[in-house]
Scaffold this motif. Structure first.
Motif, PDB file in Angstrom:
ATOM      1  N   ALA A 195      27.771  -2.031 -15.922  1.00 58.95           N
ATOM      2  CA  ALA A 195      28.091  -3.154 -15.044  1.00 58.95           C
ATOM      3  C   ALA A 195      28.360  -4.379 -15.908  1.00 58.95           C
ATOM      4  N   MET A 196      29.127  -5.311 -15.371  1.00 62.61           N
ATOM      5  CA  MET A 196      29.410  -6.567 -16.068  1.00 62.61           C
ATOM      6  C   MET A 196      29.492  -7.693 -15.050  1.00 62.61           C
ATOM      7  N   HIS A 197      29.203  -8.892 -15.499  1.00 67.69           N
ATOM      8  CA  HIS A 197      29.291 -10.036 -14.599  1.00 67.69           C
ATOM      9  C   HIS A 197      29.903 -11.228 -15.306  1.00 67.69           C
ATOM     10  N   PHE A 198      30.425 -12.147 -14.491  1.00 68.27           N
ATOM     11  CA  PHE A 198      30.907 -13.440 -14.968  1.00 68.27           C
ATOM     12  C   PHE A 198      30.524 -14.458 -13.904  1.00 68.27           C
ATOM     13  N   ASP A 199      29.917 -15.558 -14.330  1.00 73.65           N
ATOM     14  CA  ASP A 199      29.567 -16.580 -13.352  1.00 73.65           C
ATOM     15  C   ASP A 199      29.692 -17.987 -13.916  1.00 73.65           C
ATOM     16  N   TRP A 200      29.739 -18.900 -12.990  1.00 74.38           N
ATOM     17  CA  TRP A 200      29.648 -20.320 -13.305  1.00 74.38           C
ATOM     18  C   TRP A 200      28.173 -20.651 -13.185  1.00 74.38           C
ATOM     19  N   LYS A 201      27.592 -21.164 -14.272  1.00 73.19           N
ATOM     20  CA  LYS A 201      26.151 -21.389 -14.312  1.00 73.19           C
ATOM     21  C   LYS A 201      25.865 -22.745 -14.965  1.00 73.19           C
ATOM     22  N   PRO A 202      26.036 -23.826 -14.182  1.00 77.03           N
ATOM     23  CA  PRO A 202      25.782 -25.156 -14.748  1.00 77.03           C
ATOM     24  C   PRO A 202      24.341 -25.323 -15.201  1.00 77.03           C
ATOM     25  N   TRP A 203      24.144 -26.259 -16.083  1.00 78.70           N
ATOM     26  CA  TRP A 203      22.851 -26.512 -16.710  1.00 78.70           C
ATOM     27  C   TRP A 203      22.372 -27.894 -16.253  1.00 78.70           C
ATOM     28  N   TRP A 204      21.326 -27.944 -15.431  1.00 82.66           N
ATOM     29  CA  TRP A 204      20.773 -29.210 -14.961  1.00 82.66           C
ATOM     30  C   TRP A 204      19.447 -29.422 -15.657  1.00 82.66           C
ATOM     31  N   ASN A 205      19.484 -30.156 -16.749  1.00 78.41           N
ATOM     32  CA  ASN A 205      18.292 -30.447 -17.536  1.00 78.41           C
ATOM     33  C   ASN A 205      17.442 -31.475 -16.798  1.00 78.41           C
ATOM     34  N   LEU A 206      16.155 -31.187 -16.649  1.00 78.03           N
ATOM     35  CA  LEU A 206      15.254 -32.069 -15.910  1.00 78.03           C
ATOM     36  C   LEU A 206      14.324 -32.871 -16.807  1.00 78.03           C
ATOM     37  N   SER A 207      14.385 -32.664 -18.120  1.00 75.29           N
ATOM     38  CA  SER A 207      13.463 -33.347 -19.022  1.00 75.29           C
ATOM     39  C   SER A 207      14.217 -33.902 -20.229  1.00 75.29           C
ATOM     40  N   HIS A 208      13.559 -34.787 -20.947  1.00 71.36           N
ATOM     41  CA  HIS A 208      14.118 -35.399 -22.170  1.00 71.36           C
ATOM     42  C   HIS A 208      15.518 -35.966 -21.908  1.00 71.36           C
ATOM     43  N   GLY A 209      15.625 -36.900 -21.008  1.00 67.91           N
ATOM     44  CA  GLY A 209      16.926 -37.499 -20.718  1.00 67.91           C
ATOM     45  C   GLY A 209      17.733 -36.608 -19.793  1.00 67.91           C
ATOM     46  N   SER A 210      17.278 -36.439 -18.586  1.00 69.53           N
ATOM     47  CA  SER A 210      17.893 -35.547 -17.598  1.00 69.53           C
ATOM     48  C   SER A 210      19.415 -35.703 -17.584  1.00 69.53           C
ATOM     49  N   ASN A 211      20.099 -34.539 -17.580  1.00 68.42           N
ATOM     50  CA  ASN A 211      21.552 -34.554 -17.493  1.00 68.42           C
ATOM     51  C   ASN A 211      22.041 -33.274 -16.825  1.00 68.42           C
ATOM     52  N   PHE A 212      23.284 -33.294 -16.382  1.00 67.96           N
ATOM     53  CA  PHE A 212      23.899 -32.148 -15.708  1.00 67.96           C
ATOM     54  C   PHE A 212      25.136 -31.740 -16.487  1.00 67.96           C
ATOM     55  N   GLU A 213      25.164 -30.495 -16.942  1.00 70.21           N
ATOM     56  CA  GLU A 213      26.313 -29.963 -17.695  1.00 70.21           C
ATOM     57  C   GLU A 213      27.004 -28.927 -16.816  1.00 70.21           C
ATOM     58  N   ALA A 214      28.123 -29.305 -16.219  1.00 68.24           N
ATOM     59  CA  ALA A 214      28.827 -28.427 -15.273  1.00 68.24           C
ATOM     60  C   ALA A 214      29.616 -27.319 -15.958  1.00 68.24           C
ATOM     61  N   SER A 215      30.026 -27.524 -17.185  1.00 67.93           N
ATOM     62  CA  SER A 215      30.921 -26.552 -17.832  1.00 67.93           C
ATOM     63  C   SER A 215      30.164 -25.520 -18.663  1.00 67.93           C
ATOM     64  N   ARG A 216      29.273 -24.778 -17.995  1.00 66.24           N
ATOM     65  CA  ARG A 216      28.564 -23.660 -18.620  1.00 66.24           C
ATOM     66  C   ARG A 216      28.834 -22.401 -17.790  1.00 66.24           C
ATOM     67  N   PHE A 217      28.971 -21.285 -18.477  1.00 65.43           N
ATOM     68  CA  PHE A 217      29.287 -20.013 -17.841  1.00 65.43           C
ATOM     69  C   PHE A 217      28.433 -18.916 -18.456  1.00 65.43           C
ATOM     70  N   SER A 218      28.293 -17.815 -17.731  1.00 64.32           N
ATOM     71  CA  SER A 218      27.520 -16.689 -18.214  1.00 64.32           C
ATOM     72  C   SER A 218      28.361 -15.429 -18.095  1.00 64.32           C
ATOM     73  N   LEU A 219      28.252 -14.592 -19.098  1.00 64.87           N
ATOM     74  CA  LEU A 219      28.953 -13.315 -19.146  1.00 64.87           C
ATOM     75  C   LEU A 219      27.909 -12.283 -19.530  1.00 64.87           C
ATOM     76  N   GLY A 220      27.929 -11.132 -18.860  1.00 67.40           N
ATOM     77  CA  GLY A 220      26.909 -10.132 -19.168  1.00 67.40           C
ATOM     78  C   GLY A 220      27.454  -8.723 -19.094  1.00 67.40           C
ATOM     79  N   PHE A 221      26.892  -7.862 -19.929  1.00 76.87           N
ATOM     80  CA  PHE A 221      27.240  -6.451 -19.973  1.00 76.87           C
ATOM     81  C   PHE A 221      25.938  -5.668 -19.865  1.00 76.87           C
ATOM     82  N   LYS A 222      25.855  -4.766 -18.863  1.00 79.97           N
ATOM     83  CA  LYS A 222      24.596  -4.094 -18.575  1.00 79.97           C
ATOM     84  C   LYS A 222      24.756  -2.581 -18.540  1.00 79.97           C
TER      85      LYS A 222
END
Length: 174
Positions: free
Chosen positions: A143-170
């Motif tokens: 199996a394989m996947h592709f997703d949009w997976k933004p990074w919403w950091n909640l500590s050390h200067g909270s920020n939101f990074e929308a341009s992160r993605f995940s790819l997986g092979f299982k």
């Protein structure tokens, strides 16, 4: 970036609406594999496991590694097959994540004058929503996947990074 995200979100919303009546059973119970987290910033690699329970529910856990960073995360996802396809499904999910960052035992400037820095490690906590597609090869335990997976950091200067993605092979165990 907004020009890219709007069509993707529209497509996934459309898939969600037209496939509410689809057969929702996940195509496997447990799978092990390699996860790749990429986008703005460094690319991270590491093992992951996905376990489905119930008709639509799954948990995905991963440990990802990069330059001076280790990321541990667990995600819940709602999964549903796409009607009329063999092995293709969509999912939406969210989960917590802890990042252990060593800002470098070596710190230097452009003239390569490095200085020893000890104890410069931080732990960051984030929430990672995910929206993606997964394909299970019908004739193989893969199996394989592709997703949009933004990074919403909640500590050390909270920020939101929308341009992160995940790819997986299982590899599907059962």
């Amino acid at each position: 970036m907004k020009k890219v995200l709007l069509p993707i979100l529209t497509l996934f919303t459309f898939l969600f609406v037209i496939n509410r009546e689809a057969n929702a059973q996940t195509p496997y119970r447990t799978a092990l594999g390699l996860g790749i987290d990429l986008g703005d910033g460094q690319t991270l690699f590491g093992p992951q496991i996905k376990h489905s329970f119930g008709r639509n529910d799954a948990v995905n856990a991963q440990v990802l590694f990069g330059d001076n960073i280790t990321v541990v995360g667990v995600d819940y996802s709602y999964n549903e097959r796409i009607r009329g396809t063999r092995g293709l499904s969509w999912y939406v999910g969210v989960g917590p994540q802890a990042s252990f960052i060593d800002y470098g035992k070596w710190h230097g400037d452009w003239d390569d004058d490095y200085h020893w820095k000890d104890g410069n490690t931080h732990t960051h906590f984030a929430i990672r929503p995910a929206l993606g597609l997964e394909f299970r090869i019908p004739s193989a335990p893969l199996a394989m996947h592709f997703d949009w997976k933004p990074w919403w950091n909640l500590s050390h200067g909270s920020n939101f990074e929308a341009s992160r993605f995940s790819l997986g092979f299982k590899f599907v165990l059962k």
